[in-house]
Motif scaffolding. Sequence first.
Motif, short mmCIF file in Angstrom:
data_model
loop_
_atom_site.label_atom_id
_atom_site.label_comp_id
_atom_site.label_asym_id
_atom_site.label_seq_id
_atom_site.Cartn_x
_atom_site.Cartn_y
_atom_site.Cartn_z
N VAL A 185 0.82 -1.21 0.00
CA VAL A 185 0.00 0.00 0.00
C VAL A 185 0.85 1.26 0.00
N VAL A 186 2.04 1.21 0.60
CA VAL A 186 2.88 2.41 0.73
C VAL A 186 4.09 2.36 -0.21
N ASP A 187 4.13 1.40 -1.12
CA ASP A 187 5.28 1.24 -2.02
C ASP A 187 5.05 2.02 -3.31
N PRO A 188 5.86 3.05 -3.61
CA PRO A 188 5.69 3.81 -4.86
C PRO A 188 5.80 2.94 -6.10
N ALA A 189 6.57 1.86 -6.03
CA ALA A 189 6.76 0.99 -7.19
C ALA A 189 5.44 0.32 -7.60
N VAL A 190 4.58 0.03 -6.62
CA VAL A 190 3.29 -0.58 -6.93
C VAL A 190 2.44 0.38 -7.74
N TYR A 191 2.41 1.65 -7.33
CA TYR A 191 1.62 2.64 -8.04
C TYR A 191 2.24 2.97 -9.40
N ALA A 192 3.57 2.88 -9.49
CA ALA A 192 4.22 3.06 -10.78
C ALA A 192 3.83 1.94 -11.74
N LEU A 193 3.78 0.71 -11.22
CA LEU A 193 3.39 -0.43 -12.04
C LEU A 193 1.97 -0.28 -12.57
N LEU A 194 1.04 0.06 -11.68
CA LEU A 194 -0.36 0.18 -12.08
C LEU A 194 -0.57 1.35 -13.04
N THR A 195 0.03 2.49 -12.73
CA THR A 195 -0.13 3.68 -13.57
C THR A 195 0.55 3.47 -14.92
N GLY A 196 1.75 2.91 -14.90
CA GLY A 196 2.47 2.66 -16.14
C GLY A 196 1.75 1.70 -17.05
N GLY A 197 1.19 0.64 -16.47
CA GLY A 197 0.45 -0.33 -17.27
C GLY A 197 -0.80 0.27 -17.89
N ALA A 198 -1.54 1.07 -17.10
CA ALA A 198 -2.75 1.71 -17.62
C ALA A 198 -2.41 2.70 -18.74
N ALA A 199 -1.37 3.50 -18.51
CA ALA A 199 -0.97 4.48 -19.51
C ALA A 199 -0.51 3.79 -20.80
N ALA A 200 0.23 2.70 -20.66
CA ALA A 200 0.72 1.99 -21.84
C ALA A 200 -0.42 1.44 -22.67
N PHE A 201 -1.42 0.89 -22.01
CA PHE A 201 -2.57 0.33 -22.73
C PHE A 201 -3.31 1.43 -23.50
N ILE A 202 -3.54 2.56 -22.85
CA ILE A 202 -4.26 3.66 -23.50
C ILE A 202 -3.44 4.21 -24.67
N LEU A 203 -2.15 4.40 -24.45
CA LEU A 203 -1.28 4.96 -25.49
C LEU A 203 -1.19 4.04 -26.70
N LEU A 204 -1.04 2.74 -26.45
CA LEU A 204 -0.92 1.82 -27.57
C LEU A 204 -2.21 1.76 -28.37
N THR A 205 -3.35 1.74 -27.67
CA THR A 205 -4.64 1.73 -28.36
C THR A 205 -4.80 2.98 -29.21
N SER A 206 -4.45 4.14 -28.64
CA SER A 206 -4.55 5.39 -29.38
C SER A 206 -3.60 5.42 -30.56
N ALA A 207 -2.39 4.90 -30.37
CA ALA A 207 -1.40 4.90 -31.45
C ALA A 207 -1.86 4.05 -32.63
N LEU A 208 -2.44 2.90 -32.33
CA LEU A 208 -2.87 1.99 -33.39
C LEU A 208 -4.09 2.53 -34.13
N GLN A 209 -4.90 3.34 -33.44
CA GLN A 209 -6.08 3.91 -34.07
C GLN A 209 -5.77 5.16 -34.88
N ARG A 210 -4.70 5.87 -34.53
CA ARG A 210 -4.46 7.19 -35.08
C ARG A 210 -3.28 7.27 -36.04
N GLY A 211 -2.62 6.18 -36.33
CA GLY A 211 -1.47 6.29 -37.22
C GLY A 211 -1.02 4.94 -37.72
N SER A 212 0.16 4.92 -38.27
CA SER A 212 0.73 3.71 -38.84
C SER A 212 0.95 2.65 -37.76
N VAL A 213 0.42 1.46 -37.99
CA VAL A 213 0.60 0.35 -37.06
C VAL A 213 2.08 0.01 -36.93
#
Length: 283
Positions: A185-213
């Motif tokens: 609960v108090v480990d910054p790495a846990v929140y980095a993992l969750l935030t990084g994973g969510a951001a990566a999913f959104i970014l990849l989805t947006s990238a594939l929809q908006r430009g060259s695969v």
Amino acid sequence: MVCALAAALCFGTATVLQAIAAREAGTGGGGEAALLLRALRQWRYLAGLALDGLGFLFQIAALRSLPIYAVSAALASSLAVTAVVAARLLRVRLSRTEWGAVGVVCAGLAMLGLASGPEGGEQGSAALEWAMLATAVGMLVLALLGGRLSGRLRALVLGLGAGFGFGVVEVSVRLIDSLRPADLVVDPAVYALLTGGAAAFILLTSALQRGSVTTATAGMVIGETIGPAAVGVVWLGDRTREGLAWLAILGFAVAVAGALALARFGEAPPPLEKDEPENASAH
């Protein structure tokens, strides 16, 4: 390395199963939500999600026992798995160059397997944990604002952002020391993992929809391999076997180069044109 390759196999196969389900679900009307609901009724799509979950578990196991550079290169090789499975199930034709790229990826991973040492013994500092969290937040901001980008570099920027997000996940797994709920609960790495994973999913989805695969996937492969590998070597003590650093560097470069050559398989591979014979790629 077995766990890393198992993760690549799961992720690569999941992409093809979800591609088949998306093709079958895309014949009805409605928007994206309706498409997702139809896809969730397909057993192949659900099987793909299950493989993604299993692959993530293999990824965690691999990152807890292998240098990050070896795991990240192995995960990039999931594109080779996607290409081979797609050639069989989706009847996608691979050129001689692409078959050669699959062989190059395998050769690079073999070199990495021979040269990789054990996981680095350094735990990583609190500053590195906060740096990963800051990077993850930055990628999340990029994900929220990425739709405003324009021009030819949009897909590359979004793809790189997705790669950095996945890279944050790889590093954060190594930075988590204790699995006790009170510590998590108090480990910054846990929140980095969750935030990084969510951001990566959104970014990849947006990238594939908006430009060259191909451009987006190439950016993702670069972002999720080079940065995390450098962090592992510089800050976490990842090393190679004695005297085999040159082989690890060569294997890493070869595996990533082969994955980049297969970047078009980062998105659901397209079906054959209707006027092509049914047995065109049966062999």
